[in-house]
Motif scaffolding. Sequence first.
Motif, PDB file in Angstrom:
ATOM      1  N   PRO A  61     -29.699  32.651  89.724  1.00 57.48           N
ATOM      2  CA  PRO A  61     -29.018  33.147  88.577  1.00 57.48           C
ATOM      3  C   PRO A  61     -29.705  32.514  87.314  1.00 57.48           C
ATOM      4  CG  PRO A  61     -27.469  31.853  89.676  1.00 57.48           C
ATOM      5  CD  PRO A  61     -28.510  32.112  90.329  1.00 57.48           C
ATOM      6  N   GLY A  62     -30.002  33.281  86.429  1.00 53.30           N
ATOM      7  CA  GLY A  62     -30.682  32.540  85.189  1.00 53.30           C
ATOM      8  C   GLY A  62     -29.691  32.006  84.285  1.00 53.30           C
ATOM      9  N   LEU A  63     -28.494  32.579  84.312  1.00 52.90           N
ATOM     10  CA  LEU A  63     -27.374  31.998  83.525  1.00 52.90           C
ATOM     11  C   LEU A  63     -27.157  30.485  83.957  1.00 52.90           C
ATOM     12  CD1 LEU A  63     -24.992  32.421  81.493  1.00 52.90           C
ATOM     13  CD2 LEU A  63     -23.768  33.358  83.301  1.00 52.90           C
ATOM     14  N   ALA A  64     -27.613  30.160  84.900  1.00 54.47           N
ATOM     15  CA  ALA A  64     -27.277  28.723  85.499  1.00 54.47           C
ATOM     16  C   ALA A  64     -28.064  27.938  84.628  1.00 54.47           C
ATOM     17  CB  ALA A  64     -27.467  28.643  86.873  1.00 54.47           C
ATOM     18  N   TRP A  65     -29.314  28.209  84.472  1.00 56.25           N
ATOM     19  CA  TRP A  65     -30.219  27.324  83.491  1.00 56.25           C
ATOM     20  C   TRP A  65     -29.834  27.304  82.006  1.00 56.25           C
ATOM     21  CZ3 TRP A  65     -32.616  24.391  86.735  1.00 56.25           C
ATOM     22  CH2 TRP A  65     -32.857  24.902  88.103  1.00 56.25           C
ATOM     23  N   LEU A  66     -29.428  28.630  81.696  1.00 63.53           N
ATOM     24  CA  LEU A  66     -28.859  28.593  80.189  1.00 63.53           C
ATOM     25  C   LEU A  66     -27.674  27.710  80.017  1.00 63.53           C
ATOM     26  CD1 LEU A  66     -28.995  29.949  77.291  1.00 63.53           C
ATOM     27  CD2 LEU A  66     -27.641  31.697  78.156  1.00 63.53           C
ATOM     28  N   LEU A  67     -26.858  27.815  81.066  1.00 65.52           N
ATOM     29  CA  LEU A  67     -25.484  26.957  80.898  1.00 65.52           C
ATOM     30  C   LEU A  67     -25.713  25.484  80.660  1.00 65.52           C
ATOM     31  CD1 LEU A  67     -22.522  26.953  80.915  1.00 65.52           C
ATOM     32  CD2 LEU A  67     -22.522  26.795  83.543  1.00 65.52           C
ATOM     33  N   VAL A  68     -26.740  25.073  81.720  1.00 66.52           N
ATOM     34  CA  VAL A  68     -26.954  23.709  81.843  1.00 66.52           C
ATOM     35  C   VAL A  68     -27.599  23.373  80.561  1.00 66.52           C
ATOM     36  CG1 VAL A  68     -28.523  21.744  82.877  1.00 66.52           C
ATOM     37  CG2 VAL A  68     -27.067  23.398  84.371  1.00 66.52           C
ATOM     38  N   ALA A  69     -28.659  23.983  80.062  1.00 68.68           N
ATOM     39  CA  ALA A  69     -29.666  23.711  78.969  1.00 68.68           C
ATOM     40  C   ALA A  69     -28.625  23.556  77.578  1.00 68.68           C
ATOM     41  CB  ALA A  69     -30.540  24.605  78.742  1.00 68.68           C
TER      42      ALA A  69
END
Length: 346
Positions: A61-69
């Motif tokens: 899920p790309g949302l995981a990277w957005l959430l962390v960043a």
Amino acid sequence: MDLTIFGFLVQDGLTTGAVYILLAVSLVMVFTVTRIVLVPQGEFVAFATLTLAGLERGDAPGLAWLLVAAGVLAFVMDLSAARRRGSRRGIAAAAVLFLAVPAVLAAVALYGIGASTPLAAKIAVTCAMVVALGPILYRVAFQPMAAASPLYLLIAAIALHFVLVGAGLYLFGPEGVRTSPLLDGSTEVLSMPVSVQTLLILAASLGLNLALFAFFGFTLQGKALRATAVNRRGAELVGVSADYAGQLTFALAAAIGALSGVLIGPVTTIYYDSGFLLGLKGFVGAIIGGLAAYPAAAVGALLVGLLEAFSSFWASAYKEVIVFTLIVPVLLWRSLAHVAVEEDHD
């Protein structure tokens, strides 16, 4: 048009209207508490659907990277603010909210979800990530300018919308998706076939609105948000943190968006930029309620859903135009009925 077609159009209108009700209520809630017209509300919906669809396919899920960043950026901003004021108060809580929670959710989404994972677990992880994103976005985009005028806050909301749309295209791609039905089968209501999925959407919308009514009426946090909505400065004087109120409100708005995305995913194809139209239709309902009254916003959103359904039958090429044109007479009526009040510039 015969009675059968009429019944199907009403069913379709109620289904989409139930989702628009959730969006309209969340827009009213955010505006009354923070004075922010949450233009990116639809992105919470789209990101939830796209993330759940990716988990069902077994994609990372790309949302995981957005959430962390975004969480790292929010923590850096909190750390910088703490150094300027010469106090580290609140840094531990910020580290948990902006670093630990996103990291744990991202790890679970990336490494703990597989093809054999139950759908309920995928939905829970998806909703948790979207909800965690809400207060992070408030901290990054709005908290530094929380005391600004509503116009500046609107400009910031529009800018955040474009940032999230661009991020959505990069993280999820341009393809549209649908998620698996939460419930299969159909039943009969008034001698007409109705899918169980439709009944679930209606029940979930009603249940969430009742839960919000209970939250604002009977919990301390809900009463704090109501106090902030009535008088922001007075609420601060009695100990209600405006920053806490804003982050909590955005978390609730993100939760509503996540639930809406899970509900609408099986019945509507969602793209990375679909959130704008969804949020805008919820905004039409909120405008009918004057961005202040929850029941009126809910009725307005239901009207938008029914109008869209019947417009798609009579003039499908112009259904969006017909729905958005509804704003014009509403704004005209409100401008004529509104009594001008001189602003206080103290």
